[in-house]
Design an enzyme around this catalytic site. Structure first.
Site, short mmCIF file in Angstrom:
data_model
loop_
_atom_site.label_atom_id
_atom_site.label_comp_id
_atom_site.label_asym_id
_atom_site.label_seq_id
_atom_site.Cartn_x
_atom_site.Cartn_y
_atom_site.Cartn_z
N ASN A 105 -5.59 2.97 -13.00
CA ASN A 105 -4.60 2.02 -12.47
C ASN A 105 -3.20 2.62 -12.59
O ASN A 105 -2.93 3.36 -13.54
CB ASN A 105 -4.67 0.73 -13.30
CG ASN A 105 -3.66 -0.31 -12.86
OD1 ASN A 105 -3.51 -0.60 -11.66
ND2 ASN A 105 -2.94 -0.89 -13.81
N ILE A 110 -7.81 -9.09 -11.46
CA ILE A 110 -8.23 -8.45 -12.71
C ILE A 110 -9.73 -8.17 -12.63
O ILE A 110 -10.52 -9.07 -12.31
CB ILE A 110 -7.94 -9.39 -13.92
CG1 ILE A 110 -6.46 -9.75 -14.00
CG2 ILE A 110 -8.44 -8.76 -15.22
CD1 ILE A 110 -5.55 -8.69 -14.57
N HIS A 158 0.65 1.40 -13.19
CA HIS A 158 1.43 0.24 -13.62
C HIS A 158 2.92 0.63 -13.64
O HIS A 158 3.27 1.70 -14.14
CB HIS A 158 1.00 -0.21 -15.03
CG HIS A 158 1.74 -1.42 -15.49
ND1 HIS A 158 1.46 -2.69 -15.03
CD2 HIS A 158 2.80 -1.55 -16.32
CE1 HIS A 158 2.30 -3.54 -15.58
NE2 HIS A 158 3.13 -2.88 -16.36
N GLY A 161 0.78 -1.23 0.00
CA GLY A 161 0.00 0.00 0.00
C GLY A 161 0.81 1.28 0.00
O GLY A 161 0.33 2.31 0.49
N THR A 162 2.02 1.27 -0.57
CA THR A 162 2.78 2.53 -0.59
C THR A 162 2.13 3.56 -1.53
O THR A 162 2.22 4.75 -1.27
CB THR A 162 4.25 2.31 -0.99
OG1 THR A 162 4.32 1.83 -2.33
CG2 THR A 162 4.95 1.35 -0.04
N ASN A 163 1.49 3.08 -2.57
CA ASN A 163 0.77 4.03 -3.44
C ASN A 163 -0.46 4.59 -2.73
O ASN A 163 -0.79 5.77 -2.89
CB ASN A 163 0.39 3.37 -4.77
CG ASN A 163 1.55 3.37 -5.74
OD1 ASN A 163 1.91 4.41 -6.27
ND2 ASN A 163 2.14 2.21 -5.95
N MET A 215 -4.17 -6.70 -7.17
CA MET A 215 -3.64 -7.82 -7.95
C MET A 215 -4.70 -8.75 -8.53
O MET A 215 -4.37 -9.83 -9.01
CB MET A 215 -2.62 -8.60 -7.11
CG MET A 215 -1.39 -7.78 -6.77
SD MET A 215 -0.53 -7.12 -8.23
CE MET A 215 0.68 -6.03 -7.48
C1 GAR Z 1 3.29 -1.01 -7.43
O1 GAR Z 1 4.58 -0.96 -7.97
C2 GAR Z 1 2.25 -1.00 -8.53
O2 GAR Z 1 2.59 -0.19 -9.62
C3 GAR Z 1 2.26 -2.46 -8.92
O3 GAR Z 1 2.34 -3.16 -7.70
C4 GAR Z 1 3.04 -2.36 -6.74
C5 GAR Z 1 2.18 -2.23 -5.50
O4 GAR Z 1 2.88 -1.58 -4.47
N1 GAR Z 1 1.09 -2.79 -9.67
C6 GAR Z 1 1.10 -3.67 -10.67
O5 GAR Z 1 2.07 -4.30 -11.00
C7 GAR Z 1 -0.23 -3.83 -11.40
N2 GAR Z 1 -0.04 -4.43 -12.67
P1 GAR Z 1 2.12 -0.88 -3.25
O6 GAR Z 1 1.14 -1.89 -2.66
O7 GAR Z 1 3.22 -0.56 -2.29
O8 GAR Z 1 1.41 0.36 -3.76
#
Ligand code: GAR
Length: 197
Positions: A108, A93, A110, A12-14, A91
């Site tokens: 989203n 779809i 990516h 969940g850093t985003n 994660m």
């Molecule tokens: C992030 O790098 C995001 O871009 C990627 O998973 C990570 C989640 O990190 N998403 C994908 O690859 C989707 N195809 P987070 O949980 O720390 O935000």
């Protein structure tokens, strides 16, 4: 005010970048009102709790079919009167009714420059491993709308990041997050909420 739901599955850093941007007044005309996780153990749920944001777990495994899973997600969104869905490391779809009900209202992030290293099977560290295996010298992140093609919807924002000679998938993932994802995701969300996209 645009009511935002953030879908997560992991660290969940985003999501944190969005929460921090909201606290700093950088999500103009929008508010994160709900976090939905596909995994009960996701650390992202702790981040939501800390920020005082309501959360819910909707696991694919709890449903017999993908349609039932998508319908359950759609009901959660409708119950909360959600206007914008942000996939931030989600994660599973999405498909079915949720895509038509929220057409051009799901975005989203990516971790590559689409159309490179994207589509089915490209997620998380696998994306960065693929970029390193190919030997590209520049990668980055993309924020895009979600449609029925995996990573195939219209691009909203992209940001490039250099690959360094001694990068591993882990060091590259961290740099792409810091230099690209955590910047362009809140920026795109704020643009959407102001009707600028
Ligand atoms: C992030 O790098 C995001 O871009 C990627 O998973 C990570 C989640 O990190 N998403 C994908 O690859 C989707 N195809 P987070 O949980 O720390 O935000």
């Amino acid at each position: 005010m645009v009511r935002i739901a953030v879908f997560v599955s992991g660290g969940g850093t985003n999501l944190q970048a969005l929460i921090d941007a909201q606290k700093a007044g950088k999500i103009v005309n929008g508010e994160i009102v709900l976090v939905v996780s596909s995994k009960a153990e996701a650390y992202a749920l702790r981040r939501a709790e800390k920020a005082g944001i309501k959360s819910q777990v909707v696991s694919r495994k709890a449903f017999d079919t993908a349609d039932d899973f998508n319908d359950a997600l759609l009901k959660v969104l409708q119950d909360e009167k959600i206007d914008l869905v942000v996939l931030a490391g989600f994660m599973s779809i999405l498909g079915g009714n949720i895509l038509s009900a929220y057409k051009n209202k799901i975005i989203n992030v990516h971790p590559s420059l689409i159309p490179s290293f994207c589509g089915d099977g490209f997620y998380g560290l696998r994306v960065h491993q693929a970029a390193l295996d190919y030997g590209v010298k520049v990668t980055g992140a993309t924020v895009h709308f979600v449609n029925e093609i995996t990573d195939g919807g219209k691009i909203i924002l992209q940001k490039a990041v250099d690959i360094l000679p001694d990068d591993t998938p882990e060091t590259l993932q961290k740099r792409v997050m810091e230099q690209a994802e955590w910047q362009i995701l809140p920026q795109a969300v704020s643009m959407f909420c102001q009707g600028l996209i």
